[in-house]
Design a protein around this motif. Structure first.
Motif, PDB file in Angstrom:
ATOM      1  N   TYR A  57       0.834  -1.209   0.000  1.00  0.00           N
ATOM      2  CA  TYR A  57       0.000   0.000   0.000  1.00  0.00           C
ATOM      3  C   TYR A  57       0.868   1.259   0.000  1.00  0.00           C
ATOM      4  O   TYR A  57       0.637   2.185  -0.776  1.00  0.00           O
ATOM      5  CB  TYR A  57      -0.950  -0.001   1.193  1.00  0.00           C
ATOM      6  CG  TYR A  57      -1.804   1.238   1.225  1.00  0.00           C
ATOM      7  CD1 TYR A  57      -2.790   1.443   0.264  1.00  0.00           C
ATOM      8  CD2 TYR A  57      -1.593   2.225   2.182  1.00  0.00           C
ATOM      9  CE1 TYR A  57      -3.550   2.605   0.259  1.00  0.00           C
ATOM     10  CE2 TYR A  57      -2.347   3.388   2.184  1.00  0.00           C
ATOM     11  CZ  TYR A  57      -3.328   3.569   1.222  1.00  0.00           C
ATOM     12  OH  TYR A  57      -4.068   4.718   1.216  1.00  0.00           O
ATOM     13  N   GLU A  58       1.893   1.296   0.855  1.00  0.00           N
ATOM     14  CA  GLU A  58       2.737   2.488   0.950  1.00  0.00           C
ATOM     15  C   GLU A  58       3.484   2.782  -0.344  1.00  0.00           C
ATOM     16  O   GLU A  58       3.613   3.940  -0.747  1.00  0.00           O
ATOM     17  CB  GLU A  58       3.757   2.330   2.082  1.00  0.00           C
ATOM     18  CG  GLU A  58       3.149   2.363   3.463  1.00  0.00           C
ATOM     19  CD  GLU A  58       4.143   2.045   4.573  1.00  0.00           C
ATOM     20  OE1 GLU A  58       3.723   2.100   5.732  1.00  0.00           O
ATOM     21  OE2 GLU A  58       5.325   1.731   4.287  1.00  0.00           O
ATOM     22  N   LYS A  63      -4.348  -2.199  -2.348  1.00  0.00           N
ATOM     23  CA  LYS A  63      -4.881  -2.735  -1.094  1.00  0.00           C
ATOM     24  C   LYS A  63      -5.281  -4.199  -1.278  1.00  0.00           C
ATOM     25  O   LYS A  63      -5.978  -4.550  -2.232  1.00  0.00           O
ATOM     26  CB  LYS A  63      -6.099  -1.932  -0.646  1.00  0.00           C
ATOM     27  CG  LYS A  63      -5.760  -0.558  -0.133  1.00  0.00           C
ATOM     28  CD  LYS A  63      -6.984   0.107   0.453  1.00  0.00           C
ATOM     29  CE  LYS A  63      -6.610   1.434   1.089  1.00  0.00           C
ATOM     30  NZ  LYS A  63      -7.758   2.064   1.727  1.00  0.00           N
ATOM     31  N   GLU A  64      -4.846  -5.003  -0.328  1.00  0.00           N
ATOM     32  CA  GLU A  64      -5.218  -6.410  -0.309  1.00  0.00           C
ATOM     33  C   GLU A  64      -6.715  -6.501  -0.032  1.00  0.00           C
ATOM     34  O   GLU A  64      -7.245  -5.788   0.808  1.00  0.00           O
ATOM     35  CB  GLU A  64      -4.405  -7.139   0.764  1.00  0.00           C
ATOM     36  CG  GLU A  64      -4.464  -8.645   0.690  1.00  0.00           C
ATOM     37  CD  GLU A  64      -5.629  -9.254   1.438  1.00  0.00           C
ATOM     38  OE1 GLU A  64      -6.140 -10.280   0.971  1.00  0.00           O
ATOM     39  OE2 GLU A  64      -6.034  -8.713   2.479  1.00  0.00           O
ATOM     40  N   GLY A  65      -7.411  -7.370  -0.782  1.00  0.00           N
ATOM     41  CA  GLY A  65      -8.845  -7.531  -0.609  1.00  0.00           C
ATOM     42  C   GLY A  65      -9.663  -6.557  -1.437  1.00  0.00           C
ATOM     43  O   GLY A  65     -10.855  -6.756  -1.629  1.00  0.00           O
ATOM     44  N   GLN A  66      -9.037  -5.518  -1.938  1.00  0.00           N
ATOM     45  CA  GLN A  66      -9.727  -4.524  -2.771  1.00  0.00           C
ATOM     46  C   GLN A  66      -9.159  -4.534  -4.188  1.00  0.00           C
ATOM     47  O   GLN A  66      -9.889  -4.702  -5.156  1.00  0.00           O
ATOM     48  CB  GLN A  66      -9.582  -3.136  -2.160  1.00  0.00           C
ATOM     49  CG  GLN A  66     -10.245  -2.023  -2.946  1.00  0.00           C
ATOM     50  CD  GLN A  66     -10.073  -0.675  -2.243  1.00  0.00           C
ATOM     51  OE1 GLN A  66     -10.199  -0.571  -1.034  1.00  0.00           O
ATOM     52  NE2 GLN A  66      -9.772   0.338  -3.026  1.00  0.00           N
ATOM     53  N   ASP A  67      -7.846  -4.350  -4.307  1.00  0.00           N
ATOM     54  CA  ASP A  67      -7.180  -4.328  -5.613  1.00  0.00           C
ATOM     55  C   ASP A  67      -6.559  -5.676  -5.977  1.00  0.00           C
ATOM     56  O   ASP A  67      -6.463  -6.023  -7.150  1.00  0.00           O
ATOM     57  CB  ASP A  67      -6.067  -3.268  -5.631  1.00  0.00           C
ATOM     58  CG  ASP A  67      -6.586  -1.886  -5.306  1.00  0.00           C
ATOM     59  OD1 ASP A  67      -7.525  -1.437  -5.991  1.00  0.00           O
ATOM     60  OD2 ASP A  67      -6.063  -1.264  -4.363  1.00  0.00           O
ATOM     61  N   VAL A  68      -6.079  -6.384  -4.972  1.00  0.00           N
ATOM     62  CA  VAL A  68      -5.393  -7.660  -5.177  1.00  0.00           C
ATOM     63  C   VAL A  68      -5.864  -8.668  -4.128  1.00  0.00           C
ATOM     64  O   VAL A  68      -6.419  -8.288  -3.097  1.00  0.00           O
ATOM     65  CB  VAL A  68      -3.853  -7.510  -5.085  1.00  0.00           C
ATOM     66  CG1 VAL A  68      -3.308  -6.629  -6.191  1.00  0.00           C
ATOM     67  CG2 VAL A  68      -3.428  -6.994  -3.724  1.00  0.00           C
ATOM     68  N   THR A  69      -5.602  -9.946  -4.415  1.00  0.00           N
ATOM     69  CA  THR A  69      -5.929 -11.035  -3.499  1.00  0.00           C
ATOM     70  C   THR A  69      -4.642 -11.674  -3.015  1.00  0.00           C
ATOM     71  O   THR A  69      -3.779 -12.011  -3.834  1.00  0.00           O
ATOM     72  CB  THR A  69      -6.777 -12.102  -4.234  1.00  0.00           C
ATOM     73  OG1 THR A  69      -7.950 -11.478  -4.750  1.00  0.00           O
ATOM     74  CG2 THR A  69      -7.143 -13.243  -3.316  1.00  0.00           C
ATOM     75  N   ASN A 114      -0.789   3.965  -6.953  1.00  0.00           N
ATOM     76  CA  ASN A 114      -0.501   5.310  -6.465  1.00  0.00           C
ATOM     77  C   ASN A 114       0.950   5.279  -6.013  1.00  0.00           C
ATOM     78  O   ASN A 114       1.285   4.602  -5.037  1.00  0.00           O
ATOM     79  CB  ASN A 114      -1.428   5.671  -5.312  1.00  0.00           C
ATOM     80  CG  ASN A 114      -1.178   7.064  -4.763  1.00  0.00           C
ATOM     81  OD1 ASN A 114      -0.096   7.619  -4.907  1.00  0.00           O
ATOM     82  ND2 ASN A 114      -2.180   7.618  -4.118  1.00  0.00           N
ATOM     83  N   LEU A 115       1.818   5.986  -6.715  1.00  0.00           N
ATOM     84  CA  LEU A 115       3.258   5.941  -6.440  1.00  0.00           C
ATOM     85  C   LEU A 115       3.742   7.140  -5.633  1.00  0.00           C
ATOM     86  O   LEU A 115       4.945   7.376  -5.534  1.00  0.00           O
ATOM     87  CB  LEU A 115       4.029   5.856  -7.761  1.00  0.00           C
ATOM     88  CG  LEU A 115       3.640   4.698  -8.684  1.00  0.00           C
ATOM     89  CD1 LEU A 115       4.470   4.743  -9.961  1.00  0.00           C
ATOM     90  CD2 LEU A 115       3.779   3.361  -7.984  1.00  0.00           C
ATOM     91  N   SER A 126       9.103   5.477  -9.730  1.00  0.00           N
ATOM     92  CA  SER A 126       8.633   6.493 -10.668  1.00  0.00           C
ATOM     93  C   SER A 126       7.547   5.940 -11.594  1.00  0.00           C
ATOM     94  O   SER A 126       6.734   6.696 -12.111  1.00  0.00           O
ATOM     95  CB  SER A 126       9.803   7.025 -11.507  1.00  0.00           C
ATOM     96  OG  SER A 126      10.416   5.968 -12.221  1.00  0.00           O
ATOM     97  N   GLN A 127       7.566   4.630 -11.815  1.00  0.00           N
ATOM     98  CA  GLN A 127       6.564   3.971 -12.651  1.00  0.00           C
ATOM     99  C   GLN A 127       6.561   2.481 -12.349  1.00  0.00           C
ATOM    100  O   GLN A 127       7.496   1.962 -11.736  1.00  0.00           O
ATOM    101  CB  GLN A 127       6.838   4.222 -14.134  1.00  0.00           C
ATOM    102  CG  GLN A 127       8.165   3.678 -14.623  1.00  0.00           C
ATOM    103  CD  GLN A 127       8.398   3.939 -16.100  1.00  0.00           C
ATOM    104  OE1 GLN A 127       7.488   3.871 -16.913  1.00  0.00           O
ATOM    105  NE2 GLN A 127       9.649   4.226 -16.466  1.00  0.00           N
ATOM    106  N   VAL A 128       5.501   1.811 -12.782  1.00  0.00           N
ATOM    107  CA  VAL A 128       5.419   0.351 -12.661  1.00  0.00           C
ATOM    108  C   VAL A 128       5.097  -0.240 -14.023  1.00  0.00           C
ATOM    109  O   VAL A 128       4.614   0.451 -14.907  1.00  0.00           O
ATOM    110  CB  VAL A 128       4.351  -0.095 -11.624  1.00  0.00           C
ATOM    111  CG1 VAL A 128       4.723   0.342 -10.219  1.00  0.00           C
ATOM    112  CG2 VAL A 128       2.972   0.400 -12.009  1.00  0.00           C
TER     113      VAL A 128
END
Length: 172
Positions: A57-58, A63-69, A114-115, A126-128
């Motif tokens: 998240y940081e 977020k686990e459970g929202q964006d990823v499992t 969100n970076l 700076s990017q993913v």
């Protein structure tokens, strides 16, 4: 973690993968071409999985459970020594000992990252981008190469199994 007299900082690694089996990496700020997985220290009162969820998240805003499992945590410690001068050595560590947690992102596009550095942390990337195992192992800094290679050996079969089970579930 300590081995004899050498002290390693406990560290949680984050491996996000997609439906194509690609892995999500970030390019380090100020180091063009330096791609790696999100990672960070395990705080007092946390286990490595909790730390991975927090670091994810940081550093990339997922977020686990929202964006990823969350899929699983690989509990085999994977230590690496940091060469040269570093803040780790100033703190009495020779390197870090990684515990990795795998997360599934249901999609092929870049997730809504969100970076900006969340929860008061400085931005790390700076990017993913999505990449292959071959590419990240080839491009990771030399002193982390054995860790990423071992991670591949342990994680790739788990990812394949997860995706295979997912496809079976979708067909039902």
């Amino acid at each position: 973690m300590s081995t004899n007299t050498e002290k390693y900082r406990e560290n949680a690694g984050v491996l996000v993968f997609n439906s194509l089996g690609q892995v999500l990496v970030g390019e380090r700020i100020g180091k063009p071409g330096a791609w790696q997985f999100p990672q960070g220290g395990v705080d007092a009162g946390e286990d490595a999985t909790q730390a991975a969820i927090r670091e994810m998240y940081e550093e990339i805003g997922l977020k686990e459970g929202q964006d990823v499992t969350k899929v699983l945590t690989i509990t085999e410690p994977m230590p690496y020594k940091v060469p040269g001068k570093s803040w780790l050595k100033d703190e009495g560590y020779v390197g870090q000992s990684m515990i990795w947690t795998l997360f599934y992102y249901n999609g092929e596009n870049i997730p809504p990252c969100n970076l900006s550095g969340l929860q008061g942390e400085k931005p790390e990337f700076s990017q993913v981008k999505w990449t292959s195992w071959d590419e990240i192992i080839k491009s990771i800094v030399e002193f982390k190469k054995p860790v990423y290679t071992r991670l591949f050996q342990l994680a790739a079969p788990q990812i394949q199994q997860y995706l295979s089970n997912l496809k079976k579930f979708v067909r039902l």
